[in-house]
Design a protein around this motif. Structure first.
Motif, PDB file in Angstrom:
ATOM      1  N   ASP A   1       0.807  -1.221   0.000  1.00  0.00           N
ATOM      2  CA  ASP A   1       0.000   0.000   0.000  1.00  0.00           C
ATOM      3  C   ASP A   1       0.844   1.277   0.000  1.00  0.00           C
ATOM      4  OD1 ASP A   1       0.896  -0.557   2.568  1.00  0.00           O
ATOM      5  OD2 ASP A   1      -0.825   0.372   3.534  1.00  0.00           O
ATOM      6  N   ARG A   2       2.148   1.137   0.069  1.00  0.00           N
ATOM      7  CA  ARG A   2       3.055   2.294   0.076  1.00  0.00           C
ATOM      8  C   ARG A   2       3.976   2.320  -1.143  1.00  0.00           C
ATOM      9  NH1 ARG A   2       2.149   5.914   4.361  1.00  0.00           N
ATOM     10  NH2 ARG A   2       1.339   4.718   6.089  1.00  0.00           N
ATOM     11  N   ARG A   3       3.600   1.610  -2.194  1.00  0.00           N
ATOM     12  CA  ARG A   3       4.461   1.512  -3.382  1.00  0.00           C
ATOM     13  C   ARG A   3       4.804   2.872  -3.957  1.00  0.00           C
ATOM     14  NH1 ARG A   3       0.397  -2.029  -4.747  1.00  0.00           N
ATOM     15  NH2 ARG A   3      -0.225  -0.573  -6.361  1.00  0.00           N
ATOM     16  N   ASP A   4       3.821   3.765  -4.031  1.00  0.00           N
ATOM     17  CA  ASP A   4       4.080   5.087  -4.601  1.00  0.00           C
ATOM     18  C   ASP A   4       5.074   5.871  -3.749  1.00  0.00           C
ATOM     19  OD1 ASP A   4       2.208   5.190  -2.566  1.00  0.00           O
ATOM     20  OD2 ASP A   4       1.118   6.877  -3.423  1.00  0.00           O
ATOM     21  N   LEU A   5       4.995   5.712  -2.451  1.00  0.00           N
ATOM     22  CA  LEU A   5       5.917   6.388  -1.543  1.00  0.00           C
ATOM     23  C   LEU A   5       7.330   5.816  -1.687  1.00  0.00           C
ATOM     24  CD1 LEU A   5       6.037   8.560   0.584  1.00  0.00           C
ATOM     25  CD2 LEU A   5       5.381   6.860   2.289  1.00  0.00           C
ATOM     26  N   LEU A   6       7.429   4.493  -1.780  1.00  0.00           N
ATOM     27  CA  LEU A   6       8.738   3.865  -1.966  1.00  0.00           C
ATOM     28  C   LEU A   6       9.372   4.299  -3.288  1.00  0.00           C
ATOM     29  CD1 LEU A   6       8.162   0.202  -0.739  1.00  0.00           C
ATOM     30  CD2 LEU A   6       9.101   2.123   0.526  1.00  0.00           C
ATOM     31  N   GLU A   7       8.547   4.430  -4.305  1.00  0.00           N
ATOM     32  CA  GLU A   7       9.044   4.881  -5.611  1.00  0.00           C
ATOM     33  C   GLU A   7       9.731   6.239  -5.488  1.00  0.00           C
ATOM     34  OE1 GLU A   7      10.128   4.901  -9.404  1.00  0.00           O
ATOM     35  OE2 GLU A   7       8.963   3.235  -8.604  1.00  0.00           O
ATOM     36  N   ALA A   8       9.162   7.110  -4.677  1.00  0.00           N
ATOM     37  CA  ALA A   8       9.708   8.458  -4.519  1.00  0.00           C
ATOM     38  C   ALA A   8      10.898   8.503  -3.559  1.00  0.00           C
ATOM     39  CB  ALA A   8       8.618   9.395  -4.020  1.00  0.00           C
ATOM     40  N   LEU A   9      10.879   7.689  -2.522  1.00  0.00           N
ATOM     41  CA  LEU A   9      11.892   7.789  -1.465  1.00  0.00           C
ATOM     42  C   LEU A   9      13.151   6.961  -1.690  1.00  0.00           C
ATOM     43  CD1 LEU A   9       9.646   7.633   1.736  1.00  0.00           C
ATOM     44  CD2 LEU A   9      10.680   9.655   0.696  1.00  0.00           C
ATOM     45  N   LEU A  10      13.027   5.836  -2.368  1.00  0.00           N
ATOM     46  CA  LEU A  10      14.154   4.912  -2.472  1.00  0.00           C
ATOM     47  C   LEU A  10      14.905   5.057  -3.792  1.00  0.00           C
ATOM     48  CD1 LEU A  10      12.536   1.672  -0.999  1.00  0.00           C
ATOM     49  CD2 LEU A  10      13.706   3.528   0.202  1.00  0.00           C
ATOM     50  N   ASP A  11      16.173   4.712  -3.735  1.00  0.00           N
ATOM     51  CA  ASP A  11      17.048   4.775  -4.899  1.00  0.00           C
ATOM     52  C   ASP A  11      17.218   3.368  -5.478  1.00  0.00           C
ATOM     53  OD1 ASP A  11      18.938   5.486  -6.783  1.00  0.00           O
ATOM     54  OD2 ASP A  11      20.560   5.741  -5.346  1.00  0.00           O
ATOM     55  N   GLU A  12      17.166   3.246  -6.783  1.00  0.00           N
ATOM     56  CA  GLU A  12      17.302   1.947  -7.463  1.00  0.00           C
ATOM     57  C   GLU A  12      18.622   1.244  -7.148  1.00  0.00           C
ATOM     58  OE1 GLU A  12      15.413   0.086  -9.510  1.00  0.00           O
ATOM     59  OE2 GLU A  12      13.709   1.438  -9.617  1.00  0.00           O
ATOM     60  N   LYS A  13      19.674   2.012  -6.947  1.00  0.00           N
ATOM     61  CA  LYS A  13      21.014   1.445  -6.796  1.00  0.00           C
ATOM     62  C   LYS A  13      21.364   1.069  -5.361  1.00  0.00           C
ATOM     63  CE  LYS A  13      22.432   4.214 -10.680  1.00  0.00           C
ATOM     64  NZ  LYS A  13      23.139   5.389 -11.110  1.00  0.00           N
ATOM     65  N   GLU A  14      20.488   1.398  -4.411  1.00  0.00           N
ATOM     66  CA  GLU A  14      20.746   1.145  -2.994  1.00  0.00           C
ATOM     67  C   GLU A  14      20.042  -0.126  -2.527  1.00  0.00           C
ATOM     68  OE1 GLU A  14      22.523   3.129  -0.695  1.00  0.00           O
ATOM     69  OE2 GLU A  14      23.173   4.329  -2.384  1.00  0.00           O
ATOM     70  N   LEU A  15      20.563  -0.700  -1.440  1.00  0.00           N
ATOM     71  CA  LEU A  15      19.912  -1.806  -0.752  1.00  0.00           C
ATOM     72  C   LEU A  15      19.487  -1.308   0.620  1.00  0.00           C
ATOM     73  CD1 LEU A  15      22.330  -4.729  -1.636  1.00  0.00           C
ATOM     74  CD2 LEU A  15      20.137  -4.184  -2.696  1.00  0.00           C
ATOM     75  N   TYR A  16      18.349  -1.777   1.093  1.00  0.00           N
ATOM     76  CA  TYR A  16      17.762  -1.267   2.328  1.00  0.00           C
ATOM     77  C   TYR A  16      17.335  -2.404   3.240  1.00  0.00           C
ATOM     78  CZ  TYR A  16      17.240   2.905  -0.561  1.00  0.00           C
ATOM     79  OH  TYR A  16      17.475   3.974  -1.385  1.00  0.00           O
ATOM     80  N   THR A  17      17.392  -2.152   4.550  1.00  0.00           N
ATOM     81  CA  THR A  17      16.795  -3.063   5.518  1.00  0.00           C
ATOM     82  C   THR A  17      15.344  -2.639   5.706  1.00  0.00           C
ATOM     83  OG1 THR A  17      17.373  -1.704   7.431  1.00  0.00           O
ATOM     84  CG2 THR A  17      18.986  -3.372   6.750  1.00  0.00           C
ATOM     85  N   ILE A  18      14.539  -3.531   6.234  1.00  0.00           N
ATOM     86  CA  ILE A  18      13.142  -3.210   6.511  1.00  0.00           C
ATOM     87  C   ILE A  18      13.068  -2.037   7.486  1.00  0.00           C
ATOM     88  CG2 ILE A  18      10.999  -4.056   7.561  1.00  0.00           C
ATOM     89  CD1 ILE A  18      11.558  -5.355   4.866  1.00  0.00           C
ATOM     90  N   LYS A  19      13.914  -2.085   8.497  1.00  0.00           N
ATOM     91  CA  LYS A  19      13.925  -1.029   9.513  1.00  0.00           C
ATOM     92  C   LYS A  19      14.266   0.327   8.892  1.00  0.00           C
ATOM     93  CE  LYS A  19      15.718  -2.198  13.424  1.00  0.00           C
ATOM     94  NZ  LYS A  19      16.650  -2.514  14.516  1.00  0.00           N
ATOM     95  N   ALA A  20      15.226   0.353   7.987  1.00  0.00           N
ATOM     96  CA  ALA A  20      15.624   1.605   7.345  1.00  0.00           C
ATOM     97  C   ALA A  20      14.491   2.172   6.490  1.00  0.00           C
ATOM     98  CB  ALA A  20      16.869   1.381   6.493  1.00  0.00           C
ATOM     99  N   VAL A  21      13.774   1.313   5.805  1.00  0.00           N
ATOM    100  CA  VAL A  21      12.663   1.761   4.962  1.00  0.00           C
ATOM    101  C   VAL A  21      11.534   2.305   5.838  1.00  0.00           C
ATOM    102  CG1 VAL A  21      10.891   1.008   3.320  1.00  0.00           C
ATOM    103  CG2 VAL A  21      13.238   0.202   3.078  1.00  0.00           C
ATOM    104  N   GLU A  22      11.246   1.606   6.915  1.00  0.00           N
ATOM    105  CA  GLU A  22      10.189   2.083   7.815  1.00  0.00           C
ATOM    106  C   GLU A  22      10.550   3.433   8.422  1.00  0.00           C
ATOM    107  OE1 GLU A  22       9.722  -1.302  10.385  1.00  0.00           O
ATOM    108  OE2 GLU A  22       8.201  -2.168   9.072  1.00  0.00           O
ATOM    109  N   LYS A  23      11.834   3.646   8.733  1.00  0.00           N
ATOM    110  CA  LYS A  23      12.276   4.941   9.256  1.00  0.00           C
ATOM    111  C   LYS A  23      12.116   6.039   8.205  1.00  0.00           C
ATOM    112  CE  LYS A  23      15.643   4.072  12.869  1.00  0.00           C
ATOM    113  NZ  LYS A  23      17.047   4.222  13.256  1.00  0.00           N
ATOM    114  N   LYS A  24      12.468   5.738   6.959  1.00  0.00           N
ATOM    115  CA  LYS A  24      12.322   6.720   5.879  1.00  0.00           C
ATOM    116  C   LYS A  24      10.854   7.102   5.696  1.00  0.00           C
ATOM    117  CE  LYS A  24      16.177   6.049   2.716  1.00  0.00           C
ATOM    118  NZ  LYS A  24      16.465   7.428   2.417  1.00  0.00           N
TER     119      LYS A  24
END
Length: 61
Positions: free
Chosen positions: A28-51
């Protein structure tokens, strides 16, 4: 204490933007992830939730 935190973070699984966007957890947050995350980076679940949390608490202009 800092070393223990780094060890714990290094054991957490890392995910790409594409993996996170297709996960049921963030479906349900796909649009937000599209805007916040970088294609070239790797993220932990905790880091994404913090963002997401930081963005949602942001100031409206």
């Amino acid at each position: 204490m800092e070393e223990k935190r780094n060890e714990a973070e290094s054991r957490e699984a890392l995910f790409s933007k594409r993996q996170l966007m297709s996960s049921s957890r963030f479906w349900d947050r796909r649009d937000l992830l599209e805007a916040l995350l970088d294609e070239k980076e790797l993220y932990t679940i905790k880091a994404v939730e913090k963002k997401i949390q930081k963005y949602m608490k942001g100031r409206v202009r």
